[in-house]
Each structure stands twice: as C-alpha cells, then as structure tokens.
Design a protein around this motif. Structure first.
Motif: not given
Length: 336
Positions: A13-30
């Motif tokens: 769960g922590i790993i998934l949260a870390q991945i989402l914490a990177i991917v979601v802001p990155l997609l918004v930034a893109v």
C-alpha cells in the motif's frame, strides 16, 4: 496464509501511494506544460494563446484530452497492429518509470538506488525503441524516415551526454542521485562546469526531439514524422511521453547542475522554503528555457545537427572530461 498477506499489505500500500504521489502530479504537470507552452510562445510572438476554455484558458488541456479520448483510433491497413499500438505505450511507460529514482527531496524517492544516474541514462536511451517501433510498424515512408532520423539523432547526442554525466560523477564519486545533490551544498556544478551544463542542456533538446532539433517531426518535409499515422489516444500517449521526457530531462539537469532541492543561497528566509518547492521551481525554470528556445531559434538542417553532435560536442566533452580528471588528481580534490 492470512498472516503472510497481512504482513505484506502495508508495504504494498505504501509503494502504491508513493507511485501515485509521483504519477498523478506528473500527469497534471504534463497536461499544463502544453498550456504553458502555448501561452509562453504566444506571449513571445505577441498573441494571446489559449484563452477561451475556462478562465484564462486554464481548462484547455482538459478539453484537448477529452477530445482525443473520444476520437476513433485508426489503424493503417498495412500496419503491424501489435507493434503499432505497443510503441506509444512503451514511450509513455518509460517516461513514467524513470521517475522512480528521482529524489525531489532528501529521502523522497521511490527507489533510492546506488546506481540511480545509470538507471536514468539507461531508461532515456531506451526511448529510441518506441520511436523506431512506431516508424516501422506504420508501414509508411514518412514515419519510417522520421524514425531513422530520430534514432540517429538520439544515439548521437547520448554520447556527449554520457561524457557530461561522467564529468559530474568524477566530482562526486557516487552514482547515487541524492549524493550528487548533496555534493553541491557549497557550489552548484553549473558554475565550475558551466560549458558542460550548456552542452547537457542542448543535448537534452536533441534527445527529446525539441526545437531547434525537431528534425524527426519536421512538418515541412515529413508532415509529423514518426507518429503521422497515429490518432486519438495512441497519438496522445506519444504527446504525453514527449512532454514527460521534457520534465524528466529538466529534473536531470536540476539534479546534476542546479543543486536539486537545495536553496541557491544559505540565507534563512530561503532555507525555510521546503526542498520540493525549490526542486519544482528549478525544473520549471529549465522547462521555460525549453519553450523559450522553441519560440526563438529556427530548425537546424540535419547535416548541421549531426555536425554539432559529432564534431563539436563529442570532442569538447571528451577534452573537458580529461581536464576535469587532471585538475581533480593534481589538486587532490578527488571525493573520498
């Protein structure tokens, strides 16, 4: 069995949260990097840019995404369907995977591995596969020519980028990205290694196929290059992958030369600003330079592009690498 599953549920769960914490802001930034590009180039060219959809045009990226999402994906009759659809997925996936080792603050990385810079260089080098697959699988002359151009261009400038990275590693003595940032507490590497900083930035323009090195997608001769046959979400994945790679290269530039999350000066008000904000501001500054260059410089001819990479950047970076090693050994500045 229940104890086994319970014991591993939290780490997953922590790993998934870390991945989402990177991917979601990155997609918004893109998404909003496309908006920023149109606004910045519009301002430089004395026009408005997007200003209709939402206040100041802020909903334009969402409208563009929705349009591409609901369009029909057209597959060319002679295309290799599996490779054709796999190419944009590969390009986009590699741009996301590379962020697993990027530290936005001390200890803030999904995988803080000891060979982080080597991992990044390997992932960025694999980006050429998606382009080659797209050009070949389309079974069309223009995409294939664009793919050949892109492969030669990316391989050519990766050589000089490699020498620049090795120069930085000599000064640090570690392949770990966090160690590279912490080694710049006294002075950012952009100052003593200024020529290499400039060469690295120009090489990232060529590596991401950005103007003035956007030869693989030269509209005047190749229509849209290697993704001319793509439409709808398959086109959108290429688009997202290109802009995600821009942000990735800007993050690499920030880590290698601009001190990562470290503030520019050891002044109390500046040190109060959190490290991730400094990191984001530096990445945004490098991205602005990407957009500024596109609006300012005309496209190179292909022979000029290759001459710059092989006859200027390659010998210069090699000589600077030898000089840096000589200075470090002579003055006993090698990292312990």
């Amino acid at each position: 069995m229940e104890e086994f599953l319970t014991g591993y549920a939290l780490p997953v769960g922590i790993i998934l949260a870390q991945i989402l914490a990177i991917v979601v802001p990155l997609l918004v930034a893109v998404a909003y990097l496309t908006y920023a590009e149109r606004k910045v180039i519009g301002a430089i060219q004395l026009r408005q840019g997007p200003n209709i959809v939402g206040a100041f045009g802020l909903l334009q990226p969402l409208a563009d995404g929705a349009k591409l999402l609901f369009k029909e994906t057209i597959l060319p009759a002679g295309a290799n369907r599996v490779v054709f659809l796999l190419a944009p997925i590969l390009t986009f996936s590699l741009a996301m995977v590379a962020w697993s080792v990027i530290p936005v603050n001390e200890g803030w990385a999904i995988a803080d591995i000891n060979v982080g810079i080597l991992f990044l260089f390997a992932i960025s080098s694999m980006g050429v596969y998606g382009v080659i697959m797209a050009g070949w699988a389309s079974n069309s002359k223009y995409p294939f020519l664009g793919a050949l151009r892109s492969a030669a261009q990316m391989v050519s400038y990766e050589v000089s980028m490699g020498f620049v990275i090795i120069t930085v590693l000599l000064c640090v003595g570690s392949l770990n990205l966090t160690d590279i940032v912490l080694a710049q507490e006294t002075v950012w590497f952009a100052i003593p290694l200024l020529p290499m900083f400039v060469i690295f930035f120009i090489s990232t323009l060529a590596e991401t196929n950005r103007a003035p090195f956007d030869l693989p997608e030269g509209e005047s001769e190749l229509v849209a290059g290697y993704f001319v046959e793509y439409s709808a979400m398959s086109f959108a994945l290429f688009f997202l992958g290109e802009y995600a790679n821009m942000i990735l290269m800007s993050a690499m530039t920030t880590i290698l030369f601009l001190g990562g999350w470290l503030p520019p000066l050891d002044i109390v008000p500046l040190t109060w600003i959190p490290g991730p904000i400094w990191f984001a501001l530096k990445v945004a500054l490098v991205l602005f330079c990407f957009l500024w260059v596109r609006a300012t410089f005309p496209r190179y001819r292909y022979d000029q592009l290759m001459r710059l990479g092989w006859k200027v950047f390659l010998p210069f970076t090699l000589v600077w690498l030898v000089l840096t090693a000589g200075v470090l050994v002579t003055f006993d500045w090698l990292p312990r």
